[in-house]
Design an enzyme around this catalytic site. Structure first.
Site, short mmCIF file in Angstrom:
data_model
loop_
_atom_site.label_atom_id
_atom_site.label_comp_id
_atom_site.label_asym_id
_atom_site.label_seq_id
_atom_site.Cartn_x
_atom_site.Cartn_y
_atom_site.Cartn_z
N LYS A 22 -0.49 13.26 -3.78
CA LYS A 22 0.32 12.25 -4.50
C LYS A 22 -0.59 11.22 -5.15
O LYS A 22 -0.43 10.85 -6.31
CB LYS A 22 1.25 11.56 -3.52
CG LYS A 22 1.77 10.20 -3.96
CD LYS A 22 2.66 9.53 -2.96
CE LYS A 22 1.94 8.69 -1.95
NZ LYS A 22 1.60 7.33 -2.37
N ASN A 23 -1.62 10.77 -4.40
CA ASN A 23 -2.46 9.68 -4.90
C ASN A 23 -3.49 10.12 -5.93
O ASN A 23 -4.26 9.29 -6.42
CB ASN A 23 -3.13 8.96 -3.72
CG ASN A 23 -2.11 8.15 -2.93
OD1 ASN A 23 -0.96 8.00 -3.35
ND2 ASN A 23 -2.51 7.65 -1.78
N ARG A 125 -1.08 -6.90 -1.45
CA ARG A 125 -1.37 -5.91 -2.50
C ARG A 125 -1.58 -6.56 -3.89
O ARG A 125 -0.93 -6.20 -4.86
CB ARG A 125 -0.28 -4.85 -2.57
CG ARG A 125 0.16 -4.25 -1.26
CD ARG A 125 -0.88 -3.37 -0.59
NE ARG A 125 -1.24 -2.19 -1.33
CZ ARG A 125 -0.58 -1.04 -1.28
NH1 ARG A 125 0.54 -0.97 -0.60
NH2 ARG A 125 -1.00 0.00 -1.95
N ASP A 308 -4.97 5.27 5.51
CA ASP A 308 -3.71 6.04 5.42
C ASP A 308 -3.53 7.00 6.59
O ASP A 308 -2.48 7.63 6.69
CB ASP A 308 -3.64 6.83 4.11
CG ASP A 308 -3.46 5.90 2.94
OD1 ASP A 308 -3.58 6.36 1.79
OD2 ASP A 308 -3.22 4.69 3.16
N ARG A 400 8.67 9.70 0.01
CA ARG A 400 7.84 9.23 -1.11
C ARG A 400 6.54 10.01 -1.18
O ARG A 400 5.96 10.16 -2.26
CB ARG A 400 7.51 7.74 -0.93
CG ARG A 400 8.68 6.81 -1.07
CD ARG A 400 8.23 5.38 -1.13
NE ARG A 400 7.18 5.22 -2.12
CZ ARG A 400 6.60 4.05 -2.37
NH1 ARG A 400 6.96 2.97 -1.70
NH2 ARG A 400 5.68 3.93 -3.28
C1 EPZ Z 1 -4.51 3.06 -2.74
O1 EPZ Z 1 -3.79 1.85 -2.83
C2 EPZ Z 1 -3.54 4.09 -2.19
N1 EPZ Z 1 -2.41 4.25 -3.12
C3 EPZ Z 1 -3.03 3.64 -0.83
O2 EPZ Z 1 -2.21 4.67 -0.33
C4 EPZ Z 1 -4.23 3.47 0.10
O3 EPZ Z 1 -3.78 2.98 1.34
C5 EPZ Z 1 -5.23 2.47 -0.51
O4 EPZ Z 1 -5.61 2.92 -1.83
C6 EPZ Z 1 -6.50 2.33 0.33
O5 EPZ Z 1 -7.10 3.58 0.46
C7 EPZ Z 1 -2.60 5.01 -4.23
O6 EPZ Z 1 -3.66 5.56 -4.48
C8 EPZ Z 1 -1.40 5.18 -5.13
P1 EPZ Z 1 -6.74 -0.78 -2.82
P2 EPZ Z 1 -4.44 0.59 -3.62
O7 EPZ Z 1 -6.65 -1.42 -4.15
O8 EPZ Z 1 -5.28 1.07 -4.72
C9 EPZ Z 1 -7.27 -5.36 -1.94
C10 EPZ Z 1 -0.31 5.60 0.65
O9 EPZ Z 1 0.07 5.51 1.81
N2 EPZ Z 1 -7.14 -5.56 -3.38
O10 EPZ Z 1 -7.82 0.21 -2.57
O11 EPZ Z 1 -3.32 -0.35 -3.93
C11 EPZ Z 1 -5.99 -4.83 -1.30
O12 EPZ Z 1 -5.10 -5.89 -1.00
C12 EPZ Z 1 -0.83 4.37 -0.07
O13 EPZ Z 1 -0.35 6.68 -0.03
C13 EPZ Z 1 -7.30 -6.84 -3.90
O14 EPZ Z 1 -7.52 -7.81 -3.17
O15 EPZ Z 1 -5.35 -0.06 -2.50
C14 EPZ Z 1 -6.51 -4.15 -0.06
O16 EPZ Z 1 -6.71 -5.11 0.96
C15 EPZ Z 1 -0.59 3.12 0.73
N3 EPZ Z 1 -7.18 -7.02 -5.25
C16 EPZ Z 1 -7.85 -3.59 -0.51
O17 EPZ Z 1 -8.20 -4.32 -1.70
C17 EPZ Z 1 -6.92 -5.98 -6.11
O18 EPZ Z 1 -6.84 -6.20 -7.34
C18 EPZ Z 1 -7.83 -2.11 -0.85
O19 EPZ Z 1 -6.73 -1.92 -1.71
C19 EPZ Z 1 -6.75 -4.68 -5.57
C20 EPZ Z 1 -6.88 -4.50 -4.21
#
Ligand code: EPZ
Length: 433
Positions: A22-23, A125, A308, A400
């Site tokens: 999915k991701n 997020r 995850d 989802r």
């Molecule tokens: C991706 O989310 C995945 N989703 C998530 O999977 C996964 O848990 C996550 O990466 C971490 O591996 C998809 O790929 C669609 P991040 P993403 O940006 O990109 C902070 C699932 O279960 N951050 O890597 O949103 C954030 O708050 C989902 O399939 C900022 O501060 O995660 C977090 O603490 C859930 N500012 C950390 O970085 C930003 O602009 C990592 O988040 C972006 C992120």
């Protein structure tokens, strides 16, 4: 709202086939915005988030075909006519990955209006790093009424050094940079396999990208991208979930159509817990005949232990002899599943970013509530070993990201069925016209 009814106690035995990731499918579908030619993606998982992405692209004017035949799970997308470069709140609030259209829309059309995603069950997020990166590439970004507006006649090359490693942030900005005017260097990028899969699609579309799979990506912008055909990589989190299900239930399961290379940290941890795992090409065989022993886990960016898989590992830890300390370093609120497992008899104490799990405890069936995608998967795992019949409500969360999970589990011996909301009985007497 659908529910799952699960009677625990059956070991999982047989073979289960893994669906597409999915991701990876989500950013790859967004990449179709970058060209006026057709992009065809194979191995698309039949999950709700893909349907949400389809609606999002169609709302912008894209033509999207999505089919799940026996032989194929395929989508073809053509974004020749984009008449609304906008991702509205009603769609973004159901799937925050909708923000992945931000970069490609600005790159292709020079403007984008995308709703801020808002938080979700596992954390705030934010997308501040996406915005900072776009500004580095010359976009003017404003924020009002809960929307981000980004504009650029043509994005230029730039240097982006991510304050934090962000998966969709890396993907969003990679898609922005490929049509930029000049060279872009992105450092401290996410190295998740889904990022590499997107980069490989972009290269097939004519993008010039170096460093795929590393934390430094160098992009030489091109004027135009063309269509391409691409097969999405297998879903490593779905594979990991079934690995843990087999280990917990004392089963003997072959997980086929996966990529064992993407599961290194999890397999290493399962070995530490006494689980026997054999890899063979695109299959992994897991044998749960040994008693499980406790192990500590700390979630990290790839190739570390994936956040995850944290909830699923917690379910396994309740069945392991000893104390497991689980530290969640990525998201600030990703222990929602713990209290539901405690209601099933687990011994879990939350201390800030750490969960202390003492096992082995015999779980007992209960009525539980799913709160987010991976939490609901962990409750299914707990129910597979619980004594009695567990009812899990709000399983739309699990739909989802898992393709027909109850059918796949039933196919290898689990006692699980889905009960839909009873439709109200039709009124006996027709209302007067
Ligand atoms: C991706 O989310 C995945 N989703 C998530 O999977 C996964 O848990 C996550 O990466 C971490 O591996 C998809 O790929 C669609 P991040 P993403 O940006 O990109 C902070 C699932 O279960 N951050 O890597 O949103 C954030 O708050 C989902 O399939 C900022 O501060 O995660 C977090 O603490 C859930 N500012 C950390 O970085 C930003 O602009 C990592 O988040 C972006 C992120």
């Amino acid at each position: 709202m659908d529910k799952f009814v699960i009677r625990g106690g059956n070991p999982l035995v047989g073979t289960v086939r893994i669906s597409g990731a999915k991701n990876s499918a989500l950013p790859c579908m967004a990449a179709a915005l970058l060209t006026d030619e057709t992009v065809t993606l194979e191995n698309i998982p039949d999950v709700r988030d893909i349907e949400t992405e389809r609606k999002l692209l169609v709302a912008m004017g894209a033509e999207v075909e999505l089919g799940y035949g026996r032989a194929h799970h395929r989508t073809t997308i053509n974004c020749r006519k984009l008449d609304r470069a906008e991702a509205t709140y009603d769609l973004v609030k159901t799937m925050r990955a909708s923000t992945l259209v931000l970069g490609p829309l600005v790159a292709r059309t020079g403007a984008a209006r995308v709703s801020l995603p808002g938080g979700c069950a596992i954390g705030a997020r934010p997308i501040d790093l996406h915005i900072k990166g776009l500004e580095k590439l010359g976009a003017v970004v404003t924020q009002e009424h809960g929307y981000i507006e980004a504009k650029a006649d043509r994005l230029k090359g730039g240097h982006i050094l991510f304050d934090k490693i962000t998966v969709t942030g890396t993907e969003d900005l990679l898609m922005a940079a490929v049509l930029g005017d000049g060279e872009t260097v992105m450092e401290n990028c996410a190295r998740e396999p889904e990022v590499a899969d997107l980069a490989n699609l972009l290269i097939k579309m004519g993008a010039k990208i170096e460093g795929v799979g590393t934390s430094t990506l160098k992009i030489h912008g091109v004027a135009k991208l063309h269509g391409a055909k691409h097969r999405i990589i297998p879903d490593r989190i779905e594979a990991g979930t079934f690995l843990i299900a087999a280990a917990m239930t004392g089963g003997d399961l072959i997980i086929s159509g996966c990529d064992p290379q993407h599961l290194g940290a999890l397999v290493q941890k399962l070995n530490e817990c006494g689980v026997k795992v054999k890899q063979n090409g695109d299959s992994i065989r897991v044998m749960g005949d040994n008693p499980l022993t406790a192990a500590d886990v700390s979630t990290e960016e790839y190739p570390g232990f994936p956040t995850d898989m944290q909830a699923q590992f917690m379910a396994l830890a309740t069945q392991a002899d000893g104390t497991s300390v689980i530290t969640e370093n990525i998201f600030e609120n990703r222990f929602m599943h713990a209290q539901e497992m405690v209601r099933m008899g687990a011994n879990i104490k939350i201390e800030g970013r750490r969960a202390i799990v003492r096992g082995k405890t015999q779980l007992s069936a209960a009525a539980v509530l799913a709160s987010d995608l991976r939490a609901s998967a962990s409750l299914v795992l707990a129910a597979l070993v619980a004594d009695g019949e567990t009812i899990i409500d709000r399983v739309y969360h699990i739909d989802r990201g898992y393709e027909r999970i109850e059918e796949k589990l039933r196919g290898v011996g689990a006692q699980i069925r889905r009960i839909g909301e009873m439709l109200p009985r039709k009124a006996q007497t027709a209302q007067p016209a």
